[in-house]
Design a protein around this motif. Structure first.
Motif, PDB file in Angstrom:
ATOM      1  N   LYS A 115       0.823  -1.212   0.000  1.00  0.00           N
ATOM      2  CA  LYS A 115       0.000   0.000   0.000  1.00  0.00           C
ATOM      3  C   LYS A 115       0.858   1.265   0.000  1.00  0.00           C
ATOM      4  O   LYS A 115       0.515   2.252  -0.648  1.00  0.00           O
ATOM      5  CB  LYS A 115      -0.967  -0.025   1.181  1.00  0.00           C
TER       6      LYS A 115
ATOM      7  N   SER B 120      -8.559   5.711  -2.009  1.00  0.00           N
ATOM      8  CA  SER B 120      -9.693   5.678  -1.074  1.00  0.00           C
ATOM      9  C   SER B 120     -10.146   4.249  -0.826  1.00  0.00           C
ATOM     10  O   SER B 120     -10.443   3.859   0.308  1.00  0.00           O
ATOM     11  CB  SER B 120     -10.858   6.499  -1.625  1.00  0.00           C
TER      12      SER B 120
ATOM     13  N   VAL C 151      -7.758   2.471   1.641  1.00  0.00           N
ATOM     14  CA  VAL C 151      -7.985   2.865   3.036  1.00  0.00           C
ATOM     15  C   VAL C 151      -9.265   2.207   3.557  1.00  0.00           C
ATOM     16  O   VAL C 151      -9.290   1.636   4.647  1.00  0.00           O
ATOM     17  CB  VAL C 151      -8.055   4.400   3.174  1.00  0.00           C
TER      18      VAL C 151
ATOM     19  N   SER D 189      -8.892  -1.677   3.865  1.00  0.00           N
ATOM     20  CA  SER D 189      -7.981  -1.996   4.976  1.00  0.00           C
ATOM     21  C   SER D 189      -8.698  -1.827   6.311  1.00  0.00           C
ATOM     22  O   SER D 189      -8.580  -2.679   7.203  1.00  0.00           O
ATOM     23  CB  SER D 189      -6.743  -1.091   4.939  1.00  0.00           C
TER      24      SER D 189
END
Length: 193
Positions: free
Chosen positions: A71, A99, A102, A105
């Protein structure tokens, strides 16, 4: 902790600042060299996972660091292409991709805390998105349309793949959300929050 796969993953983290610095050097081939470093990092991502399974050296540290390394370098590459191309047509899919990373995750972390991580495990759509994204970034970072006088249209292909990755990204995000929805909306979990 000092297994071969973990060392390779740590190398990928170390490559991030090298990749960024090389990309912005005032050299004729700086962008191509940066794209090569990014490609090398992408190859190590496959290689460390393969070795961890083959050598039976999977560790908790490696399971944590591997997706973080991925990432970080992808986020750096997405920021760099938005800077290089300075176009809404590159920036919008780049923001969608970041986006999604995030969001997914956070979703995986939350589901893992509740013992439901298998519900949001990596799917085929997620793997296809990653492949398209990596190829798109290599093409866009390299800025190569010609190689040794022959047209290869890396930039055009990179833009198409970036949009394809963005579509797969949104699709996979929606798929993971639907899969997790029942757990996200449980009344007893909402009371805990």
């Amino acid at each position: 902790m000092w297994t071969i796969p973990n060392i390779i993953t740590m190398l990928r983290v170390v490559l991030i600042p090298v990749f960024v610095v090389v990309y912005f050097l005032d050299w004729k081939w700086a962008h191509q060299a940066g794209a090569f470093i990014f490609w090398l990092a992408a190859i190590t991502d496959w290689f460390d996972g393969y070795l961890a399974r083959k050598l039976k050296q999977s560790t908790a540290f490696g399971a944590f660091l591997d997706p973080v390394a991925d990432k970080l370098i992808v986020a750096a590459a997405l920021i760099m292409i938005t800077h290089t191309y300075a176009s809404v047509w590159i920036t919008v899919p780049a923001i969608l991709l970041m986006s999604r990373e995030v969001y997914v995750s956070a979703l995986r972390e939350w589901m893992g805390q509740h013992g439901k991580s298998d519900i949001v495990a990596v799917s085929f759509i997620g793997k296809a998105k990653t492949m398209a994204q990596m190829l798109a970034l290599i093409g866009l970072l390299s800025e190569l349309d010609y190689f040794m006088g022959f047209p290869i249209y890396w930039v055009v292909l990179g833009k198409l793949l970036l949009y394809f990755a963005a579509v797969l990204s949104v699709w996979s995000m929606v798929t993971y959300t639907i899969a997790a929805w029942k757990n996200l909306t449980k009344e007893d979990m909402n009371k805990q929050l």
